[in-house]
Write an enzyme that holds these catalytic residues in place. Sequence first.
Site, PDB file in Angstrom:
ATOM      1  N   GLU A  79       4.161  -4.798  11.519  1.00  0.00           N
ATOM      2  CA  GLU A  79       3.495  -4.190  11.482  1.00  0.00           C
ATOM      3  C   GLU A  79       2.486  -4.408  10.512  1.00  0.00           C
ATOM      4  O   GLU A  79       2.545  -4.308   9.463  1.00  0.00           O
ATOM      5  CB  GLU A  79       4.368  -2.756  10.780  1.00  0.00           C
ATOM      6  CG  GLU A  79       4.344  -1.860  11.337  1.00  0.00           C
ATOM      7  CD  GLU A  79       4.028  -0.889  12.680  1.00  0.00           C
ATOM      8  OE1 GLU A  79       3.224  -1.023  12.941  1.00  0.00           O
ATOM      9  OE2 GLU A  79       5.288  -0.034  13.102  1.00  0.00           O
ATOM     10  N   ASN A  97       0.472  -0.952   0.063  1.00  0.00           N
ATOM     11  CA  ASN A  97      -0.235   0.473   0.140  1.00  0.00           C
ATOM     12  C   ASN A  97       0.870   1.343   0.061  1.00  0.00           C
ATOM     13  O   ASN A  97       0.809   2.510  -0.389  1.00  0.00           O
ATOM     14  CB  ASN A  97      -1.099  -0.129   0.466  1.00  0.00           C
ATOM     15  CG  ASN A  97      -0.064  -0.074   2.317  1.00  0.00           C
ATOM     16  OD1 ASN A  97       0.756  -0.764   2.367  1.00  0.00           O
ATOM     17  ND2 ASN A  97      -0.918   0.064   3.528  1.00  0.00           N
ATOM     18  N   GLU A 133       7.407   1.099  14.547  1.00  0.00           N
ATOM     19  CA  GLU A 133       8.762   1.851  13.962  1.00  0.00           C
ATOM     20  C   GLU A 133       8.496   3.454  13.747  1.00  0.00           C
ATOM     21  O   GLU A 133       7.811   3.794  14.717  1.00  0.00           O
ATOM     22  CB  GLU A 133       7.615   2.065  12.272  1.00  0.00           C
ATOM     23  CG  GLU A 133       8.151   0.622  11.892  1.00  0.00           C
ATOM     24  CD  GLU A 133       7.565   0.265  10.399  1.00  0.00           C
ATOM     25  OE1 GLU A 133       6.652   0.682  10.297  1.00  0.00           O
ATOM     26  OE2 GLU A 133       8.664  -0.129  10.497  1.00  0.00           O
ATOM     27  N   CYS A 167      -3.234   0.422   6.590  1.00  0.00           N
ATOM     28  CA  CYS A 167      -3.867  -0.114   7.650  1.00  0.00           C
ATOM     29  C   CYS A 167      -3.917   0.283   8.946  1.00  0.00           C
ATOM     30  O   CYS A 167      -4.978  -0.744  10.146  1.00  0.00           O
ATOM     31  CB  CYS A 167      -2.282  -0.822   8.298  1.00  0.00           C
ATOM     32  SG  CYS A 167      -1.256   0.200   8.266  1.00  0.00           S
TER      33      CYS A 167
HETATM   34  P1  NAD Z   1       0.890  -9.876   3.287  1.00  0.00           P
HETATM   35  O1  NAD Z   1       0.533 -10.732   4.221  1.00  0.00           O
HETATM   36  O2  NAD Z   1      -0.139 -10.309   2.255  1.00  0.00           O
HETATM   37  O3  NAD Z   1       2.179  -9.057   2.464  1.00  0.00           O
HETATM   38  C1  NAD Z   1       3.347  -8.821   2.950  1.00  0.00           C
HETATM   39  C2  NAD Z   1       4.386  -8.839   2.799  1.00  0.00           C
HETATM   40  O4  NAD Z   1       4.526 -10.138   3.642  1.00  0.00           O
HETATM   41  C3  NAD Z   1       4.618  -9.281   1.023  1.00  0.00           C
HETATM   42  O5  NAD Z   1       6.024  -9.065   0.785  1.00  0.00           O
HETATM   43  C4  NAD Z   1       4.563 -10.825   1.241  1.00  0.00           C
HETATM   44  O6  NAD Z   1       5.086 -11.421   0.146  1.00  0.00           O
HETATM   45  C5  NAD Z   1       5.423 -11.427   2.407  1.00  0.00           C
HETATM   46  N1  NAD Z   1       4.712 -12.301   2.862  1.00  0.00           N
HETATM   47  C6  NAD Z   1       3.528 -13.455   2.530  1.00  0.00           C
HETATM   48  N2  NAD Z   1       3.706 -14.459   3.024  1.00  0.00           N
HETATM   49  C7  NAD Z   1       5.320 -14.387   3.620  1.00  0.00           C
HETATM   50  C8  NAD Z   1       5.827 -15.809   5.160  1.00  0.00           C
HETATM   51  N3  NAD Z   1       5.315 -16.479   4.980  1.00  0.00           N
HETATM   52  N4  NAD Z   1       7.049 -15.095   4.734  1.00  0.00           N
HETATM   53  C9  NAD Z   1       7.970 -13.861   4.760  1.00  0.00           C
HETATM   54  N5  NAD Z   1       6.788 -13.185   4.439  1.00  0.00           N
HETATM   55  C10 NAD Z   1       5.878 -13.400   3.244  1.00  0.00           C
HETATM   56  O7  NAD Z   1       0.338  -7.913   3.163  1.00  0.00           O
HETATM   57  P2  NAD Z   1      -0.787  -7.326   1.799  1.00  0.00           P
HETATM   58  O8  NAD Z   1      -1.698  -7.592   1.089  1.00  0.00           O
HETATM   59  O9  NAD Z   1       0.567  -6.759   1.322  1.00  0.00           O
HETATM   60  O10 NAD Z   1      -0.561  -5.991   2.974  1.00  0.00           O
HETATM   61  C11 NAD Z   1      -1.815  -5.712   3.175  1.00  0.00           C
HETATM   62  C12 NAD Z   1      -1.559  -6.197   5.004  1.00  0.00           C
HETATM   63  O11 NAD Z   1      -0.845  -5.563   5.417  1.00  0.00           O
HETATM   64  C13 NAD Z   1      -2.785  -5.608   5.671  1.00  0.00           C
HETATM   65  O12 NAD Z   1      -3.180  -6.207   6.391  1.00  0.00           O
HETATM   66  C14 NAD Z   1      -2.462  -4.181   6.071  1.00  0.00           C
HETATM   67  O13 NAD Z   1      -3.451  -4.159   7.282  1.00  0.00           O
HETATM   68  C15 NAD Z   1      -1.306  -4.343   6.298  1.00  0.00           C
HETATM   69  N6  NAD Z   1      -0.280  -3.067   6.515  1.00  0.00           N
HETATM   70  C16 NAD Z   1       0.456  -3.465   8.134  1.00  0.00           C
HETATM   71  C17 NAD Z   1       0.761  -1.907   8.083  1.00  0.00           C
HETATM   72  C18 NAD Z   1       1.907  -1.335   9.516  1.00  0.00           C
HETATM   73  O14 NAD Z   1       1.942   0.270  10.231  1.00  0.00           O
HETATM   74  N7  NAD Z   1       0.966  -2.485  10.982  1.00  0.00           N
HETATM   75  C19 NAD Z   1       0.615  -0.741   6.839  1.00  0.00           C
HETATM   76  C20 NAD Z   1       0.510  -1.674   5.611  1.00  0.00           C
HETATM   77  C21 NAD Z   1      -0.272  -2.601   5.801  1.00  0.00           C
END
Ligand code: NAD
Length: 692
Positions: free
Chosen positions: A454, A357, A666, A488
């Site tokens: 996060e 995002n 962070e 998020c």
């Molecule tokens: P996601 O969990 O699908 O993927 C996040 C990252 O993790 C990607 O780079 C993905 O390739 C990697 N990944 C996936 N499975 C993994 C594993 N088993 N081991 C290591 N890496 C792995 O999330 P998304 O769809 O990319 O993003 C959306 C999510 O992120 C939402 O839930 C949102 O709330 C969260 N988010 C949180 C914050 C925060 O600061 N708290 C900020 C932005 C997004």
Amino acid sequence: MATEQRDDSRRTHFINMTLAVLADCGNSGTTLARIANRANVSPALLVHYFGDKDSLLGAAFQHLVNQFQHDTTQALKSAPTWRARIAAIVGCCLDSSQFRKDVGSVWLAFWGQAIHVPAIMEVQRIYQEQLLSNLSNALRPVLSEDQILPVATTIGALIDGIWLRAALQGVDEADTQAVVEQIGNFVDSCIAGRQAQKLSLPAIQQAIPDTCKSWIDGRPFASTGARFTTLNPATGEILAHVESATAHELDAAIESAGRGQKIWAAMSGTERGRILRRAADLLRENSRLLAHLETLDTGKPIAETQAVDIHSGADALEYYGSLAATINGEAMDLGSDAFGYTRREPLGITAGIGAWNYPLQIACWKSAPALACGNAMIFKPSELTPLTALRLAEIYRQAGVPDGVFNVLAGGRETGELLATAPAIRKVSLTGSVGTGRQVMASAAQSLKYVTLELGGKSPLIIFDDADIGNAVSAALLANFYSGGEICSNGTRVFVHQNIHEQFIAALKARVEKMRIGQPLDPKTQVGSLVSHDHMEKVLGYIELGKREGATLLTGGHRVTDGALAAGAFVAPTVFTNCTDDMRIMREEIFGPVMSVTTFIDEDEVVARANNTEFGLAAGIFTQNLARGHRVISRLEAGTCWINNYNITPIEMPFGGVKQSGLGRENSRLALEHYTQVKSVYVALGNVDSPY
Ligand code: NAD
């Protein structure tokens, strides 16, 4: 005919005499008698030709202006380019035949009178109009319509200023040639600004390689892993092919990071900080291109990526660059025989794994504190949005970060798992969903890595009945529809006090329905595309679920397919009202433009309901009663809170969640603690006291 000609030449003669007297005596010393004396005629003859003194001055000024316009028209005839035309116009104002003390005195006299004498003011107005019109015509081929008049007016002001200065200080002091050059430089800088603003689509596409490779040891690194594509979600077009990093690339990245980190950690904090701040400057210099790449990759409106994404990333580099020299341990007084101290040492090689995002911002939020502390970072961007992290790697290198200190591995979940399990990596910081967070923590446990998580949220936004409704609606919009709702910390559960519910909903509906949905690259667009068609299907699925669960659809609730938008993943900003806490749209993270509104009556009630979730990322409240504000915030289970605003995340403040929304923080000084380890050192000053 002969009489008319004679009259014209007499008039011209009297005007020239008037200008000569003005140059010698100024306005107050210029009388009809003096002019008549200089012209060797009686004052009555001047009255016969011109009437009173003001009319004579008006005619003299008009004569000057006509002369100027005539000279300019002639000069423009032999000026083929825009640059030559500007030089011709400026030259007519400032060249040596014009730029004389007597001419300056005359102009000053006219300007002084123009304020009082309408006829002279009228001539002055016409003169200015002609000058601006000449300048505008010359600038038209190289500047946009909205730039032309301000630039022409500035040039006019420079010319007037130099005349005024010369008249007051003496013409010798004025370097008209330097002014002409400065005006040329000024126009050049305006043109450069316009070109930077007008990045053409082909120029942006040229900045995207056909195949994105990982970035290891200061260069693109080919991989034998599977290839995948990254798409523009607004059009469905392929932006680039991407090579997934495998164990082989991971080994290379670790080996290079190990080397780079030793060099980097050996530098002083001041040196590291200087390099990070230079990288921040480079990010800002390249912000237009980076914002375009981010918009193409994510579908977010260019108005947002330009205003927020790149600059908030640069803020992180600047902030941690400034703190790098302040990362210190402590000294402990242990009595007369010893003292102790601690060292804050880097962890070594760290890993960052990003969500899609805020791709560049996330890469900066993780790498800036990691690097400030002397670590190396291997960063894996989301497979959906890999473009800008690779650019960040180039910028770090350009700024002077040693090769290997910031490597980027392209790829998806498998590449992320490799990073989370690799024993040489001492810390992993993930931004992603709760499920991924659990997996990463489990993987990291195998080699006892530090972990920052996060994760997702379903945050409450509580609006009390004393709130400023306009501000509360603004915040609810920001908390749900900025970045297409793909944030998020969004306040997606909106609790509105029953007393103001009707008023709030009416204002909300009116403002949501005015939001402009459109192509993300259009600067007027407020709602762009979601990140992918798959994600859009998920969001639309939740919207259908909300309808089935019995929530009232206030507005939106559908995909937008008007014209060219049909190819993209556009969803109308959607508001459900009459939501109940058990509905899945009130419990699960949708991560799209869907707001769920419910009502409450009592403070205790709303606090309990707001906390009734597994998440704890953020919360916001609106009230004019600050005592209540602080009281309620202290009872909310959330890591990041706002009173009377929402989703503001300055780099100086910690950001992160509690409960299932994450671990660690962070931003702020706190992040430095997550990227350092403490070494305690006991220093004896006397003998060893041993019982043996
Ligand atoms: P996601 O969990 O699908 O993927 C996040 C990252 O993790 C990607 O780079 C993905 O390739 C990697 N990944 C996936 N499975 C993994 C594993 N088993 N081991 C290591 N890496 C792995 O999330 P998304 O769809 O990319 O993003 C959306 C999510 O992120 C939402 O839930 C949102 O709330 C969260 N988010 C949180 C914050 C925060 O600061 N708290 C900020 C932005 C997004």
